[in-house]
Design a protein around this motif. Structure first.
Motif, PDB file in Angstrom:
ATOM      1  N   MET A 139       0.829  -1.210   0.000  1.00 19.27           N
ATOM      2  CA  MET A 139       0.000   0.000   0.000  1.00 19.27           C
ATOM      3  C   MET A 139       0.868   1.267   0.000  1.00 19.27           C
ATOM      4  O   MET A 139       0.535   2.260  -0.642  1.00 19.27           O
ATOM      5  N   TRP A 140       1.995   1.227   0.702  1.00 23.15           N
ATOM      6  CA  TRP A 140       2.899   2.378   0.665  1.00 23.15           C
ATOM      7  C   TRP A 140       3.544   2.516  -0.711  1.00 23.15           C
ATOM      8  O   TRP A 140       3.768   3.638  -1.191  1.00 23.15           O
ATOM      9  N   LEU A 141       3.807   1.393  -1.357  1.00 23.09           N
ATOM     10  CA  LEU A 141       4.308   1.435  -2.726  1.00 23.09           C
ATOM     11  C   LEU A 141       3.247   2.053  -3.645  1.00 23.09           C
ATOM     12  O   LEU A 141       3.564   2.883  -4.505  1.00 23.09           O
ATOM     13  N   ALA A 142       1.995   1.684  -3.438  1.00 20.36           N
ATOM     14  CA  ALA A 142       0.903   2.286  -4.211  1.00 20.36           C
ATOM     15  C   ALA A 142       0.850   3.794  -3.966  1.00 20.36           C
ATOM     16  O   ALA A 142       0.683   4.575  -4.913  1.00 20.36           O
ATOM     17  N   LEU A 143       1.008   4.202  -2.717  1.00 21.75           N
ATOM     18  CA  LEU A 143       0.993   5.641  -2.423  1.00 21.75           C
ATOM     19  C   LEU A 143       2.156   6.367  -3.091  1.00 21.75           C
ATOM     20  O   LEU A 143       1.994   7.502  -3.565  1.00 21.75           O
ATOM     21  N   SER A 144       3.313   5.730  -3.150  1.00 21.62           N
ATOM     22  CA  SER A 144       4.442   6.383  -3.837  1.00 21.62           C
ATOM     23  C   SER A 144       4.147   6.491  -5.331  1.00 21.62           C
ATOM     24  O   SER A 144       4.465   7.511  -5.959  1.00 21.62           O
ATOM     25  N   ALA A 145       3.529   5.469  -5.893  1.00 19.98           N
ATOM     26  CA  ALA A 145       3.126   5.528  -7.304  1.00 19.98           C
ATOM     27  C   ALA A 145       2.112   6.651  -7.507  1.00 19.98           C
ATOM     28  O   ALA A 145       2.161   7.380  -8.502  1.00 19.98           O
ATOM     29  N   TYR A 146       1.206   6.805  -6.556  1.00 24.31           N
ATOM     30  CA  TYR A 146       0.181   7.847  -6.659  1.00 24.31           C
ATOM     31  C   TYR A 146       0.788   9.241  -6.526  1.00 24.31           C
ATOM     32  O   TYR A 146       0.367  10.174  -7.205  1.00 24.31           O
ATOM     33  N   ALA A 147       1.779   9.379  -5.652  1.00 29.48           N
ATOM     34  CA  ALA A 147       2.445  10.684  -5.520  1.00 29.48           C
ATOM     35  C   ALA A 147       3.124  11.059  -6.836  1.00 29.48           C
ATOM     36  O   ALA A 147       3.027  12.206  -7.295  1.00 29.48           O
ATOM     37  N   ALA A 148       3.795  10.100  -7.453  1.00 30.66           N
ATOM     38  CA  ALA A 148       4.437  10.358  -8.746  1.00 30.66           C
ATOM     39  C   ALA A 148       3.382  10.682  -9.804  1.00 30.66           C
ATOM     40  O   ALA A 148       3.575  11.569 -10.640  1.00 30.66           O
ATOM     41  N   TYR A 149       2.260   9.985  -9.761  1.00 32.23           N
ATOM     42  CA  TYR A 149       1.165  10.245 -10.709  1.00 32.23           C
ATOM     43  C   TYR A 149       0.652  11.676 -10.563  1.00 32.23           C
ATOM     44  O   TYR A 149       0.399  12.354 -11.567  1.00 32.23           O
ATOM     45  N   VAL A 150       0.509  12.161  -9.338  1.00 30.30           N
ATOM     46  CA  VAL A 150       0.014  13.526  -9.119  1.00 30.30           C
ATOM     47  C   VAL A 150       0.982  14.541  -9.724  1.00 30.30           C
ATOM     48  O   VAL A 150       0.569  15.499 -10.384  1.00 30.30           O
ATOM     49  N   VAL A 151       2.275  14.334  -9.527  1.00 31.56           N
ATOM     50  CA  VAL A 151       3.272  15.235 -10.125  1.00 31.56           C
ATOM     51  C   VAL A 151       3.156  15.195 -11.648  1.00 31.56           C
ATOM     52  O   VAL A 151       3.142  16.232 -12.315  1.00 31.56           O
ATOM     53  N   ASN A 152       3.052  13.997 -12.204  1.00 40.27           N
ATOM     54  CA  ASN A 152       2.962  13.844 -13.656  1.00 40.27           C
ATOM     55  C   ASN A 152       1.680  14.459 -14.200  1.00 40.27           C
ATOM     56  O   ASN A 152       1.693  15.135 -15.242  1.00 40.27           O
ATOM     57  N   ALA A 153       0.582  14.262 -13.501  1.00 37.57           N
ATOM     58  CA  ALA A 153      -0.683  14.868 -13.927  1.00 37.57           C
ATOM     59  C   ALA A 153      -0.566  16.391 -13.913  1.00 37.57           C
ATOM     60  O   ALA A 153      -1.042  17.069 -14.835  1.00 37.57           O
ATOM     61  N   ALA A 154       0.098  16.926 -12.903  1.00 40.78           N
ATOM     62  CA  ALA A 154       0.304  18.380 -12.834  1.00 40.78           C
ATOM     63  C   ALA A 154       1.136  18.860 -14.020  1.00 40.78           C
ATOM     64  O   ALA A 154       0.855  19.927 -14.590  1.00 40.78           O
ATOM     65  N   GLN A 155       2.156  18.085 -14.402  1.00 37.89           N
ATOM     66  CA  GLN A 155       2.949  18.453 -15.578  1.00 37.89           C
ATOM     67  C   GLN A 155       2.055  18.585 -16.810  1.00 37.89           C
ATOM     68  O   GLN A 155       2.188  19.532 -17.583  1.00 37.89           O
ATOM     69  N   PHE A 156       1.164  17.634 -16.990  1.00 37.49           N
ATOM     70  CA  PHE A 156       0.298  17.649 -18.169  1.00 37.49           C
ATOM     71  C   PHE A 156      -0.736  18.772 -18.090  1.00 37.49           C
ATOM     72  O   PHE A 156      -1.063  19.378 -19.114  1.00 37.49           O
TER      73      PHE A 156
END
Length: 177
Positions: A139-156
């Motif tokens: 679940m913490w790995l999922a949260l790290s993936a989600y944190a990276a996703y939020v940064v990437n979504a912000a880039q787009f």
């Protein structure tokens, strides 16, 4: 910065900042507007974000209460499938607009960061499939993936705003500033 309204009239030179390169050339903009993959991306991005929000809530609920592991796990798998889908269709879109499937100069850094997002989501799937780590680790790995996703979504989102800015006429009411 020269705030004086009389700067140029009294001999001071006003330095103009160079204009940023537009995100799309006119040809690329025409291809972007013509391809149905633009609509596909426009639909998938908010759908993926909604899946992310629901899944984030389920993952956090599990981490706080210890309840709902199966539901949280399923939600992360669904989020990862949505990510793969938007990445594949995004590659097709990028090829149609820029002539390459990944790393077009206009989206180079977004694509680079997307690779990290994909790696973290894929690492989560591998961890679940192989039983590597306990549920909390996963679940913490999922949260790290989600944190990276939020940064990437912000880039787009920033790129989308840039594209909209570029589409605006320089002087919207027909007169120079």
């Amino acid at each position: 910065m020269d705030c004086s309204p009389f700067g140029a009239a009294c001999g001071r030179k006003i330095e103009r900042r160079p204009q940023a390169q537009p995100l799309y050339t006119p040809e690329q903009r025409a291809r972007r507007d013509a391809t149905p993959w633009t609509v596909v991306q426009g639909i998938l991005a908010p759908v993926q974000f909604l899946i992310f929000l629901v899944s984030l809530g389920l993952v956090l609920r599990y981490l706080v209460t210890g309840d709902g592991l199966a539901t949280a796990t399923t939600s992360v798998v669904v989020k990862t499938i949505a990510l793969y889908t938007i990445m594949i269709t995004g590659c097709i879109w990028e090829q149609r607009v820029f002539g390459r499937y990944l790393f077009a100069p206009a989206f180079y850094w977004e694509d680079m960061f997307s690779m990290l997002v994909l790696a973290l989501h894929t690492g989560y799937l591998a961890s679940v499939a192989t039983g590597f780590g306990d549920a909390n680790f996963q679940m913490w790995l999922a949260l790290s993936a989600y944190a990276a996703y939020v940064v990437n979504a912000a880039q787009f989102v920033i790129k989308l705003r840039m594209a909209r800015r570029d589409a605006q006429p320089a002087y919207p009411h027909g007169h120079a500033a």
